[in-house]
Design a protein around this motif. Structure first.
Motif, PDB file in Angstrom:
ATOM      1  N   LYS A   1       0.840  -1.197   0.000  1.00 19.92           N
ATOM      2  CA  LYS A   1       0.000   0.000   0.000  1.00 19.92           C
ATOM      3  C   LYS A   1       0.873   1.244   0.000  1.00 19.92           C
ATOM      4  O   LYS A   1       0.557   2.240  -0.648  1.00 19.92           O
ATOM      5  CB  LYS A   1      -0.923  -0.012   1.221  1.00 19.92           C
ATOM      6  CG  LYS A   1      -1.964   1.097   1.218  1.00 19.92           C
ATOM      7  CD  LYS A   1      -2.949   0.928   2.365  1.00 19.92           C
ATOM      8  CE  LYS A   1      -4.035   2.000   2.312  1.00 19.92           C
ATOM      9  NZ  LYS A   1      -4.992   1.849   3.436  1.00 19.92           N
ATOM     10  N   ASP A   2       1.950   1.202   0.765  1.00 21.97           N
ATOM     11  CA  ASP A   2       2.987   2.233   0.701  1.00 21.97           C
ATOM     12  C   ASP A   2       4.308   1.585   1.103  1.00 21.97           C
ATOM     13  O   ASP A   2       4.386   0.358   1.230  1.00 21.97           O
ATOM     14  CB  ASP A   2       2.645   3.461   1.562  1.00 21.97           C
ATOM     15  CG  ASP A   2       2.496   3.127   3.044  1.00 21.97           C
ATOM     16  OD1 ASP A   2       3.315   2.342   3.569  1.00 21.97           O
ATOM     17  OD2 ASP A   2       1.569   3.658   3.686  1.00 21.97           O
TER      18      ASP A   2
ATOM     19  N   ASP B   1       3.491   2.213  -7.895  1.00 24.62           N
ATOM     20  CA  ASP B   1       3.184   3.385  -7.071  1.00 24.62           C
ATOM     21  C   ASP B   1       4.349   3.785  -6.173  1.00 24.62           C
ATOM     22  O   ASP B   1       4.429   4.930  -5.722  1.00 24.62           O
ATOM     23  CB  ASP B   1       1.946   3.106  -6.201  1.00 24.62           C
ATOM     24  CG  ASP B   1       0.686   2.897  -7.020  1.00 24.62           C
ATOM     25  OD1 ASP B   1       0.675   3.327  -8.200  1.00 24.62           O
ATOM     26  OD2 ASP B   1      -0.269   2.294  -6.500  1.00 24.62           O
ATOM     27  N   LEU B   2       5.264   2.848  -5.918  1.00 27.35           N
ATOM     28  CA  LEU B   2       6.421   3.134  -5.067  1.00 27.35           C
ATOM     29  C   LEU B   2       7.687   3.373  -5.882  1.00 27.35           C
ATOM     30  O   LEU B   2       8.773   3.524  -5.314  1.00 27.35           O
ATOM     31  CB  LEU B   2       6.653   1.973  -4.094  1.00 27.35           C
ATOM     32  CG  LEU B   2       5.526   1.684  -3.100  1.00 27.35           C
ATOM     33  CD1 LEU B   2       5.888   0.511  -2.211  1.00 27.35           C
ATOM     34  CD2 LEU B   2       5.252   2.907  -2.241  1.00 27.35           C
TER      35      LEU B   2
ATOM     36  N   CYS C   1      13.037   1.213  -3.720  1.00 26.83           N
ATOM     37  CA  CYS C   1      12.451   1.728  -2.471  1.00 26.83           C
ATOM     38  C   CYS C   1      13.260   1.163  -1.313  1.00 26.83           C
ATOM     39  O   CYS C   1      13.374  -0.060  -1.155  1.00 26.83           O
ATOM     40  CB  CYS C   1      10.988   1.300  -2.372  1.00 26.83           C
ATOM     41  SG  CYS C   1      10.154   1.817  -0.863  1.00 26.83           S
TER      42      CYS C   1
END
Length: 487
Positions: free
Chosen positions: A119-120, A309-310, A330
């Motif tokens: 999600k993050d 998304d990351l 990341c």
């Protein structure tokens, strides 16, 4: 007090993910959780190495009566009972999955039987609707077999489906020429199935030593596997009597089939979708097979993980791009195993998981050495290999090639035509052994030990100084004194 639920959250319950989770929890005291959407043990334990090797063992019994007869034993070949074998196999896989779950539980790892996605950078979202946070996230989601992009490809099966077959087919078409395709061709043939194999390339086992793969191809043909090189599928369809295959109906094309195949066609025409599949190849006549197995490659399980998304980079086949320490773009997210598409072998995934723990939880930055990794192909005969093929080595530097092929004592005595190969690829400049290739029964067992010497940098003279174990096949590795050729 940490603001995160866990120090580590692992996505994937295969060999690499489980090893990383339980070592991080058990040896460093980290708070660890792991999510697996399918069965614990992953590809290797549930639908890969372990059940495949058990099928290899089962298939090898077919040749034992004739070999025993050559030694004076009066043994008759029996029949193979697939339901009995499959029942025992499922019991064993259940037992192994239970061991994996126990290892995690006993190490203090909390497990979730759910799919997880990012999600993050520090949060995973589970398919149950829960969200969990972790300082570090490790993706070990593995890979999956793929079907070709063609009409009716869904009629065929992939390697994951083999272990769920209700009945053993009478005939099978295997599409592909890699190690999975060749292993299952030998397995099914040993179990009494009529095996046809299509491979679009000029020779099977691309990327392996040419001489070694050539001997395996010859052995497969000798055993009765119908291997068609330079051949692919043009069209496939259910074998309905009214289905048109490039201008001729399935019933027209069936005119050349035997009576049993015509009976199967009739069953299919009546709506029995377990009936045969008609296949038109790039060369030769169309024909029907009970099962079509696509062994045409595997892709990483990286879709819908929230990577984009990351800003986590993904390669052409979907592999997660990582650095030498398995870290993604990341900083809090790492990836190991087949999802990174580096060296897709179970022991490598385990090594990567251990190196990850050393790097992140033991403050000991550790990169996995992906060079000189021994491997085995469980065809019949097996191939064991480590290091460079003759072709790759000669493109790099001048080499001497020490090679011998012969009929092994055990099968030669019984009048069998089987041949084995022992091969060393040696640097002319340093005399180091750059590659070792063995095609023989139990080659996987031999290459494990040869791999130690080659990883240590052994020279040809080191091999020469080693006294042979006689009489064995493997003694040839230390008795070859004169190069077969220099390249």
């Amino acid at each position: 007090m940490s603001t995160y639920d866990y120090d580590l959250f692992v996505i994937g319950g295969g060999s690499g993910g489980v090893r990383a989770a339980r070592v991080a929890a058990g040896e460093t005291g980290a708070r660890v959780a792991l999510a697996e959407e399918d069965r614990y043990g992953g590809t290797c334990v549930i639908r890969g190495c372990v059940p495949k090797k058990l099928m290899v063992f089962a298939s090898e019994f077919a040749s034992m009566p004739s070999l025993a007869n050559g030694y004076g034993w009066d043994i008759e070949a029996g029949s193979f009972d697939w339901p009995t074998f499959r029942g025992h196999l499922n019991t064993e896989l259940d037992r192994l999955e239970g061991i994996y779950r126990s290892l995690l539980k006993n190490s203090g790892v909390e497990t979730f039987d759910a799919r997880a996605r990012l999600k993050d950078a520090h949060t995973v979202e589970l398919s149950t609707g829960e969200t969990k946070t972790a300082k570090t996230i490790l993706i070990a989601s593995g890979g999956h077999p793929v079907r070709p992009d063609m009409p009716n490809a869904d009629l065929g099966i992939v390697s994951d489906d083999i272990f769920h077959l209700e009945n053993l087919p009478k005939s099978i078409l295997i599409v592909g020429g890699g190690y999975i395709a060749c292993e299952f061709a030998c397995i099914f043939h040993g179990l009494g199935v009529e095996v046809t194999q299509y491979y679009r390339g000029a020779q099977i086992l691309r990327g392996f030593d040419d001489e070694a793969r050539g001997l395996i191809a010859e052995a497969m043909l000798e055993r009765g596997i119908k291997l068609h090189l330079g051949t692919n599928i043009v069209e496939m369809a259910p074998a309905d009597a009214d289905h048109n295959l490039s201008g001729s109906t399935a019933s027209d094309a069936a005119m050349g089939a035997d009576a049993s195949m015509m009976g199967a066609l009739s069953a299919a025409a009546k709506g029995d979708r377990s009936g045969p599949i008609w296949v038109k190849p790039t060369s030769g006549k169309p024909r029907a097979f009970d099962v079509v197995l696509f062994a045409t490659g595997r892709d990483p399980n990286s879709s819908d993980l929230g990577l984009e998304d990351l800003g986590i980079e993904v390669g052409r086949r979907g592999e997660i791009v990582v650095d030498e320490f398995s870290k993604t773009a990341c900083d809090s997210v790492y990836a190991i195993g087949d999802v990174t598409n580096r060296v897709n072998l179970t022991p490598v995934a385990i090594r990567e998981g251990m190196a990850f723990v050393e790097t992140v939880f033991k403050d000991n930055p550790t990169a996995v050495d992906h060079d000189l990794i021994p491997s085995a192909i469980f065809t019949q005969p097996e191939m064991g290999t480590v290091g460079l093929s003759e072709e790759a080595a000669r493109d790099r530097e001048p080499i001497d090639v020490y090679c011998t092929s012969f009929r092994p004592m055990q099968t030669a005595f019984a009048g069998k035509p089987d041949r084995v190969l022992m091969k060393l690829v040696v640097s002319v400049a340093t005399r180091k052994v750059l590659g070792c290739h063995i095609v023989a029964p139990n080659a996987g067992e031999m290459i494990q030990l040869a791999g130690i010497a080659i990883k240590m940098g052994a020279t040809k003279e080191d091999f020469d100084r080693t006294v042979a174990v006689h009489p064995t096949m493997s003694e040839e590795i230390v008795t070859m004194k004169t190069p077969m050729r220099t390249a």
